[in-house]
Design an enzyme around this catalytic site. Sequence first.
Site, PDB file in Angstrom:
ATOM      1  CE  LYS A 299       7.639  46.173 -16.956  1.00  8.77           C
ATOM      2  NZ  LYS A 299       7.174  46.658 -15.635  1.00  8.77           N
TER       3      LYS A 299
ATOM      4  CB  SER B 294       5.796  43.248 -14.312  1.00 11.55           C
ATOM      5  OG  SER B 294       5.944  44.648 -14.197  1.00 11.55           O
TER       6      SER B 294
ATOM      7  CB  SER C  15       6.691  46.136 -11.445  1.00  7.14           C
ATOM      8  OG  SER C  15       5.666  45.182 -11.471  1.00  7.14           O
TER       9      SER C  15
END
Lengths: 460, 100
Positions: A67, A142, A166
């Site tokens: 990420k 996210s 997330s």
Amino acid sequence: MKLHELSLIELIDFIEKKKISSSEVNNYFSKRIERYNKKLNVYLTVPDETHQSSKEGALKGVGLAFKDNISTKDIRTTASSKVLDNYIPPYNATIVEKILASGGAILGKTNMDAWAHGSSTETSDYGTTRNPYDLDRVPGGSSGGSAVAVASGLVPAAIGTETAESIRQPAAWSGVVGLKPSYGRVSRYGIIAMGSSWDCPGPMTHTVEDAAFLLEILAGQDPYDATSSPTPIDSYRNNLSEKKKLTIGYSLEYFKDVDQEIRNAVMNTIDLLKKNGHSVKEISLMNPKYAVSVYMILQRSEVSSNLSRYDGIRFGNPRSYFASEAKRRIMLGTYALSHGYYDQFYKKAEKVRGMIVDDFNKVFEQVDVIIAPTTPIPAMKIGESEKYPFYGEIMDILGEPVSAAGIPALSIPCGLTTTGLPIGVQIMGKYLDESTVLNVGYELEKEVPFSWKDILKKYE
Amino acid sequence: MSKRLLNNDDVLKLARLAQLSLSDEELDGYRKQLDESLRYVENLNELSIKKLDRTLNISRLENIDREDVADSKRALPQNSALQNASNKKKHYFFVQRILK
């Protein structure tokens, strides 16, 4: 050979048996990224060369996706915000060091909601990632880019981060396995700080075994993160096949206002566990709406403090580059921490956080794990989130209590809706008891009506 | 419609404290959204918490100390520390003068 239909562990096994080399594997996935990234908008940065320190070690040279809020030395790291558009970290996050030291490599950096503020990737300054099951829908967030990278076979496994849902929510919406470890189990050093008393990095994979395998690499005390736990890590992978008779809890508070198909699918997994000889017990947990308030106050407060470091002087662009969601959160946090309101908001939220911890502790005296839906509804259409004033909070409501309490939870796919969208079930466990959570997930994934290989037919 | 918790001046003050700039169009939207959030968290008043202690940290740890020495492995060389600065002079960050 379709390497993207192999789990991470199967791929490593192929490399060990010399059926294929790690560079062949990494080239294979790089080609798939070239082919599909435009359509899915998963990767923000793909380094020209695979960053690697050694091909020795458990990962045998295989590249993973990270990420884009995970600092990678010499590779652009933006947290999906234009504030960090040109930021090149001069050091690696501890978890990146650990992956590299275990023979892993960095295949690319994945899209996310800017600063990890959001549950859809729509707040990314670099566009929305698409859900591979329906390109008109969001992947969740996210960590949406990491979830889709795995789901669509653009990497064998990925690393995400979670402040509240997330990892689990995009895992549920995009049909992958996502593990949120206990707070402190995995080092936060080098993760772009968001809610420092909440943030947890964790694996996002095709299988529970891959998640257990990666957790063993990622976990452990880090001298650079004072909140990392000194408790020794378990043999998560070896513990998977241990046959246990457990007491499984479920709370009806977590099934209210949940989509009928999701409710049925999760109830079916509970029946499966009962059939396998576990005892099932209805328990009562605090209404998750209080965790939402605790999260809203504490996380915004921590955001306002953490994001105050972006002054455009030492690195990054000036504060005028912040987009609306970050500004909204910074201002709410500034308000909650300001003179005269601190007691009313911040202090109160800290007290209720303790209630949530106690609430779980009490329930875990009666049960070993708790089962619940990961999300109240399946993946939404792009743009739909704007209709909900508390979109993120509504989508993440079933995951926020776990995050407030710092306990581990694993989301695995447990079926599809009639419209063909993945459904996630989450397994919550005691603090630092990732082993039992993974053990239950491992048992379930073999029996639920879901195969991660089906969607890959759309992305041959 | 219930009473407003924040007015536009409050929001402008918050933005100033946080060093954020808001356009006139943004201002009203933010005020409404911040108001909604503050109203939502009022549900905490349903709980009786007077006697409870604050939970400052959920790591279940206390007093993590380390030797008070510099860790050279963690320190960045000057070049790396400056590599992302948009404005630098010689080997220093360049900032606006604060005192006149």
